[in-house]
Design a protein around this motif. Structure first.
Motif, short mmCIF file in Angstrom:
data_model
loop_
_atom_site.label_atom_id
_atom_site.label_comp_id
_atom_site.label_asym_id
_atom_site.label_seq_id
_atom_site.Cartn_x
_atom_site.Cartn_y
_atom_site.Cartn_z
N TRP A 29 3.21 78.01 -100.23
CA TRP A 29 4.96 77.81 -100.01
C TRP A 29 5.70 77.71 -101.50
O TRP A 29 6.64 78.01 -101.41
CB TRP A 29 5.21 76.75 -99.34
N ARG A 30 4.99 77.12 -102.45
CA ARG A 30 5.57 77.18 -103.86
C ARG A 30 5.55 78.56 -104.28
O ARG A 30 6.68 78.74 -105.13
CB ARG A 30 4.75 76.28 -104.70
N ASN A 34 9.38 80.05 -105.01
CA ASN A 34 9.78 80.60 -106.40
C ASN A 34 11.20 81.20 -106.59
O ASN A 34 11.44 81.83 -105.61
CB ASN A 34 8.71 81.43 -106.72
N TRP A 49 14.61 76.27 -105.17
CA TRP A 49 14.01 75.56 -104.00
C TRP A 49 13.13 74.31 -104.48
O TRP A 49 13.18 73.31 -103.72
CB TRP A 49 13.18 76.45 -102.99
N THR A 50 12.30 74.50 -105.55
CA THR A 50 11.72 73.62 -105.95
C THR A 50 12.13 72.55 -107.05
O THR A 50 11.54 72.03 -107.83
CB THR A 50 10.23 74.26 -106.46
N THR A 51 13.47 72.53 -107.15
CA THR A 51 14.11 71.45 -108.09
C THR A 51 14.57 70.57 -106.89
O THR A 51 14.46 70.33 -105.98
CB THR A 51 15.10 72.20 -108.77
N ALA A 56 15.33 71.32 -101.73
CA ALA A 56 13.85 70.74 -101.96
C ALA A 56 13.58 70.09 -100.61
O ALA A 56 12.49 70.46 -100.30
CB ALA A 56 13.79 69.76 -103.15
N ALA A 59 12.68 72.90 -98.34
CA ALA A 59 11.60 73.54 -98.45
C ALA A 59 10.31 72.85 -97.87
O ALA A 59 9.47 73.47 -97.27
CB ALA A 59 11.30 73.78 -99.86
N VAL A 60 10.50 71.54 -98.07
CA VAL A 60 9.36 70.54 -97.63
C VAL A 60 9.31 70.51 -96.17
O VAL A 60 8.18 70.62 -95.48
CB VAL A 60 9.45 69.22 -98.22
N LEU A 135 4.33 70.98 -103.61
CA LEU A 135 5.31 71.99 -103.42
C LEU A 135 6.53 71.85 -104.40
O LEU A 135 7.11 72.76 -105.08
CB LEU A 135 5.80 71.81 -102.12
N ILE A 136 6.78 70.60 -104.71
CA ILE A 136 8.11 70.12 -105.58
C ILE A 136 7.76 69.58 -106.60
O ILE A 136 8.30 69.85 -107.74
CB ILE A 136 9.25 69.30 -104.58
N LYS A 140 10.55 63.36 -107.90
CA LYS A 140 11.93 64.06 -107.50
C LYS A 140 12.29 63.26 -106.39
O LYS A 140 11.69 62.98 -105.15
CB LYS A 140 11.34 65.40 -107.04
#
Length: 217
Positions: A29-30, A34, A49-51, A56, A59-60, A135-136, A140
């Motif tokens: 999923w990462r 992306n 998404w991963t910030t 975030a 996404a999770v 993933l993140i 965070k």
């Protein structure tokens, strides 16, 4: 539910996301989330998404639902298969509509399976660590869990706060599990108690028979 050819293969296929290790799922999923990944290509926008932030969390949530939904679905399916067809046939003869059948037959009878599914999801959500961590990323605030906080404190040799977070996590899990067990086990305990009383009554009745015979003789 009627059986169909290849049902076992369908079940195995549905369980594949749950069977995939969480670390592999997080990496998958990462790659999807992306900046140049499939997710942004599909929606046509450039979203990080991963910030840090709301994206975030989304996404999770998407990754976790994709992974755990098949297992929960099979739990509910197992609960539905326990319900006898004769119950629905009797309800239809009595003139019950599909909505009333669902509300008064399906939902009460599948309630234990639903509660078990909700219990598993609550416990998984409380102890979640590897999926948001991979993933993140670490530290965070938007997706940081108690497990991640405890690991971060322990890795920085702050064992006091790490132990405190671990104890809080244990209390959360214990209280929620206790509440669900009491909710699930209320009927079971009552049924067991009533069965125990019936068995004790039958035993006293059997013992009282010879005594009455001896008294009359």
């Amino acid at each position: 539910m009627e059986a169909f050819r290849g049902r076992a293969l369908v079940r195995v296929s549905i369980l594949i996301p749950w069977a995939v290790p969480t670390a592999i799922s997080g990496l998958l999923w990462r790659w999807i989330f992306n900046s140049n990944g499939i997710a942004n290509t599909l929606i046509g926008h450039q979203i990080l998404w991963t910030t840090e932030g709301f994206h975030a969390k989304v996404a999770v949530i998407i990754a976790e639902v994709w992974k755990m939904a098949p297992f929960i679905g099979l739990l509910v399916l197992a609960g539905l298969q326990v319900i006898s067809k004769e119950v629905y046939e009797a309800a239809r003869i009595d003139g019950a509509t599909p909505l009333r059948q669902f509300w008064h037959i399906t939902l009460p009878l599948v309630k234990p399976a639903l509660l078990v599914a909700v219990l598993f999801r609550c416990l998984d959500a409380l102890r979640m660590f590897d999926l948001p961590y991979i993933l993140i990323g670490a530290q965070k605030n938007s997706v940081e869990t108690l497990s991640m906080l405890a690991q971060n404190e322990a890795s920085n040799v702050r064992f006091g706060p790490a132990a405190a977070y671990s104890v809080i996590l244990f209390l959360y899990v214990f209280l929620i599990a206790l509440g669900f067990v009491r909710l699930l086990g209320a009927d079971v305990v009552a049924d067991s108690a009533s069965q125990g009383k019936r068995r004790a009554g039958r035993k006293r009745h059997r013992l009282a028979g010879p005594r009455r015979a001896e008294a009359t003789s």
